[in-house]
Design a protein around this motif. Structure first.
Motif, PDB file in Angstrom:
ATOM      1  N   TYR A 147       0.830  -1.206   0.000  1.00 25.28           N
ATOM      2  CA  TYR A 147       0.000   0.000   0.000  1.00 25.28           C
ATOM      3  C   TYR A 147       0.865   1.257   0.000  1.00 25.28           C
ATOM      4  O   TYR A 147       1.912   1.298   0.653  1.00 25.28           O
ATOM      5  CB  TYR A 147      -0.866   0.065   1.268  1.00 25.28           C
ATOM      6  N   TRP A 148       0.387   2.293  -0.713  1.00 19.36           N
ATOM      7  CA  TRP A 148       0.868   3.657  -0.493  1.00 19.36           C
ATOM      8  C   TRP A 148      -0.355   4.550  -0.653  1.00 19.36           C
ATOM      9  O   TRP A 148      -0.678   5.018  -1.731  1.00 19.36           O
ATOM     10  CB  TRP A 148       1.972   4.063  -1.473  1.00 19.36           C
ATOM     11  N   GLN A 171       6.783   7.007  -6.238  1.00 18.62           N
ATOM     12  CA  GLN A 171       6.587   6.849  -4.801  1.00 18.62           C
ATOM     13  C   GLN A 171       6.439   5.390  -4.391  1.00 18.62           C
ATOM     14  O   GLN A 171       7.181   4.893  -3.531  1.00 18.62           O
ATOM     15  CB  GLN A 171       5.334   7.638  -4.395  1.00 18.62           C
ATOM     16  N   THR A 172       5.511   4.695  -5.018  1.00 11.87           N
ATOM     17  CA  THR A 172       5.202   3.317  -4.635  1.00 11.87           C
ATOM     18  C   THR A 172       6.324   2.365  -5.031  1.00 11.87           C
ATOM     19  O   THR A 172       6.334   1.202  -4.602  1.00 11.87           O
ATOM     20  CB  THR A 172       3.857   2.886  -5.247  1.00 11.87           C
ATOM     21  N   THR A 173       7.284   2.854  -5.791  1.00 10.26           N
ATOM     22  CA  THR A 173       8.465   2.059  -6.119  1.00 10.26           C
ATOM     23  C   THR A 173       9.130   1.504  -4.862  1.00 10.26           C
ATOM     24  O   THR A 173       9.718   0.421  -4.879  1.00 10.26           O
ATOM     25  CB  THR A 173       9.476   2.885  -6.938  1.00 10.26           C
ATOM     26  N   HIS A 174       9.030   2.233  -3.725  1.00  9.48           N
ATOM     27  CA  HIS A 174       9.592   1.741  -2.464  1.00  9.48           C
ATOM     28  C   HIS A 174       8.955   0.416  -2.064  1.00  9.48           C
ATOM     29  O   HIS A 174       9.646  -0.498  -1.599  1.00  9.48           O
ATOM     30  CB  HIS A 174       9.345   2.757  -1.342  1.00  9.48           C
ATOM     31  N   ILE A 175       7.648   0.309  -2.239  1.00  8.60           N
ATOM     32  CA  ILE A 175       6.942  -0.911  -1.840  1.00  8.60           C
ATOM     33  C   ILE A 175       7.214  -2.037  -2.832  1.00  8.60           C
ATOM     34  O   ILE A 175       7.333  -3.204  -2.438  1.00  8.60           O
ATOM     35  CB  ILE A 175       5.429  -0.650  -1.701  1.00  8.60           C
ATOM     36  N   VAL A 176       7.329  -1.689  -4.101  1.00  9.76           N
ATOM     37  CA  VAL A 176       7.711  -2.688  -5.110  1.00  9.76           C
ATOM     38  C   VAL A 176       9.082  -3.258  -4.774  1.00  9.76           C
ATOM     39  O   VAL A 176       9.306  -4.478  -4.829  1.00  9.76           O
ATOM     40  CB  VAL A 176       7.715  -2.067  -6.518  1.00  9.76           C
ATOM     41  N   LEU A 239       3.822  -3.018   3.645  1.00  7.86           N
ATOM     42  CA  LEU A 239       3.679  -4.307   2.967  1.00  7.86           C
ATOM     43  C   LEU A 239       3.253  -5.356   3.982  1.00  7.86           C
ATOM     44  O   LEU A 239       3.868  -5.493   5.045  1.00  7.86           O
ATOM     45  CB  LEU A 239       5.014  -4.714   2.330  1.00  7.86           C
ATOM     46  N   ASP A 240       2.177  -6.106   3.657  1.00  8.66           N
ATOM     47  CA  ASP A 240       1.698  -7.203   4.489  1.00  8.66           C
ATOM     48  C   ASP A 240       2.011  -8.526   3.792  1.00  8.66           C
ATOM     49  O   ASP A 240       1.680  -8.704   2.609  1.00  8.66           O
ATOM     50  CB  ASP A 240       0.185  -7.111   4.715  1.00  8.66           C
ATOM     51  N   HIS A 303      12.868  -0.669 -11.013  1.00  2.00           N
ATOM     52  CA  HIS A 303      12.452   0.376 -11.950  1.00  2.00           C
ATOM     53  C   HIS A 303      11.684  -0.227 -13.128  1.00  2.00           C
ATOM     54  O   HIS A 303      10.631   0.283 -13.532  1.00  2.00           O
ATOM     55  CB  HIS A 303      13.692   1.126 -12.449  1.00  2.00           C
ATOM     56  N   ASN A 304      12.194  -1.330 -13.660  1.00  2.29           N
ATOM     57  CA  ASN A 304      11.549  -1.948 -14.818  1.00  2.29           C
ATOM     58  C   ASN A 304      10.182  -2.537 -14.466  1.00  2.29           C
ATOM     59  O   ASN A 304       9.275  -2.547 -15.305  1.00  2.29           O
ATOM     60  CB  ASN A 304      12.456  -3.029 -15.404  1.00  2.29           C
ATOM     61  N   VAL A 305      10.016  -3.016 -13.228  1.00  2.00           N
ATOM     62  CA  VAL A 305       8.698  -3.503 -12.797  1.00  2.00           C
ATOM     63  C   VAL A 305       7.691  -2.352 -12.801  1.00  2.00           C
ATOM     64  O   VAL A 305       6.554  -2.495 -13.259  1.00  2.00           O
ATOM     65  CB  VAL A 305       8.771  -4.155 -11.402  1.00  2.00           C
TER      66      VAL A 305
END
Length: 327
Positions: A147-148, A171-176, A239-240, A303-305
């Motif tokens: 989640y973000w 931003q959500t790249t951190h969670i990825v 992340l859960d 990044h590629n994801v």
């Protein structure tokens, strides 16, 4: 030995790094560049031997730096990295690596010169993350939910798709990245984005303000990461992980281990930003980069994801990451 450190970009994240470096004896910040020269001058005044510059190349040639921090907006990546790589200087670059495929070419240059790099995925340095890794060795992961969920940062470039890449990239790249680090590599993504509120409330907004990305992972587990920037209040970021023994909830505050009969909480006691900076400075000092948890090569996968998710949302079809890497 004291390292001469330079900064390209002096925004909010740069200030976080500067606060850390002020506490690291081996680091001396001696040079600042920003497109706003007054901002560079202001930061330079806080350091005894620092100087502000209007040109990146002049700064790099004049100061003979040992390490550089690249803290620029997503659309500004490329020129700074190339200038630093050309001179063989180790660098820490903030996420995201860009908004397109140019980081692939940058990686080739890095590896040709064998330069030490670090990328600002600070969640990897959390105590919660390390503990979750250990616990996952004893459990079988089934699925992950990330989640973000919050509001829109009001810097102008963030709300423009061609400048930020959108929330999932910026931003959500951190969670990825946290998902990859804990759960394994992503092999397929299917994304759905929409503009619901912010394009009507904030003029010039072209980014989606809600989105969900479903992912298949190499190990057979599945994941969904959702984000929004429409909320007037900050909500869930983290992340859960759902396992055969219960749930691991990771947030910036720490880790919650939820089992059938117990709930155990572990609070963060050290800033992961500080650990990230300390590890990078030590790697440059010693030449040993083994404790850097996210170098440029690894960060490029994350990044590629995120780019694949954007593409999936655009065309309305799943994207296979392995097929994408061969096109």
């Amino acid at each position: 030995m004291t390292l001469k450190v330079g900064f390209i970009g002096t925004g909010g994240i740069a200030k976080a790094h500067l606060n850390n470096l002020a506490k690291i004896q081996e680091a001396d910040v001696t040079a600042f560049f920003d497109i706003n020269f007054e901002k560079a001058q202001k930061e330079a005044q806080a350091w005894t031997s620092a100087k502000a510059y209007t040109d990146v190349n002049e700064m790099l040639d004049d100061r003979q730096l040992d390490a550089v921090y690249i803290c620029v907006p997503p659309m500004a990546h490329g020129e700074a990295e190339n200038a630093v790589i050309e001179r063989g200087i180790p660098f820490l670059v903030e996420k995201p690596l860009g908004i397109d495929n140019r980081p692939t070419e940058i990686l080739k240059k890095i590896e040709q010169k064998k330069i030490i790099t670090s990328v600002g995925f600070h969640w990897r340095y959390q105590e919660a993350t390390r503990r979750a890794l250990d616990l996952l060795n004893e459990r079988k992961l089934g699925m992950s939910l990330g989640y973000w969920m919050g509001g829109m940062p009001m810097v102008p470039w963030w709300r423009v798709l061609t400048e930020s890449g959108g929330q999932f990239v910026e931003q959500t790249t951190h969670i990825v990245d946290l998902l990859r680090y804990l759960s394994g590599e992503v092999v397929e993504v299917f994304a759905a984005y929409s503009q619901r509120v912010m394009h009507e409330k904030v003029e010039g907004t072209t980014v989606a303000d809600v989105g969900t990305v479903t992912m298949k992972l190499e190990n057979g587990s599945i994941a969904t990461i959702s984000n929004t920037c429409i909320s007037p209040v900050g909500h869930k970021v983290g992340l859960d992980l759902y396992t055969d023994q219960g749930i691991l909830e990771i947030s910036s505050a720490g880790l919650k281990d939820i089992k059938a009969d117990t709930v155990t909480e572990y609070k963060e006691t050290v800033s992961p930003y500080f650990v990230e900076d300390e590890v990078f400075i030590n790697a440059v000092l010693t030449g040993d980069s083994s404790k850097i948890l996210s170098d440029y090569r690894d960060a490029l996968i994350t990044h590629n994801v995120t780019l694949a998710a954007n593409k999936s949302a655009e065309i309305g079809k799943p994207i296979n990451l392995k097929e994408l890497s061969h096109t």
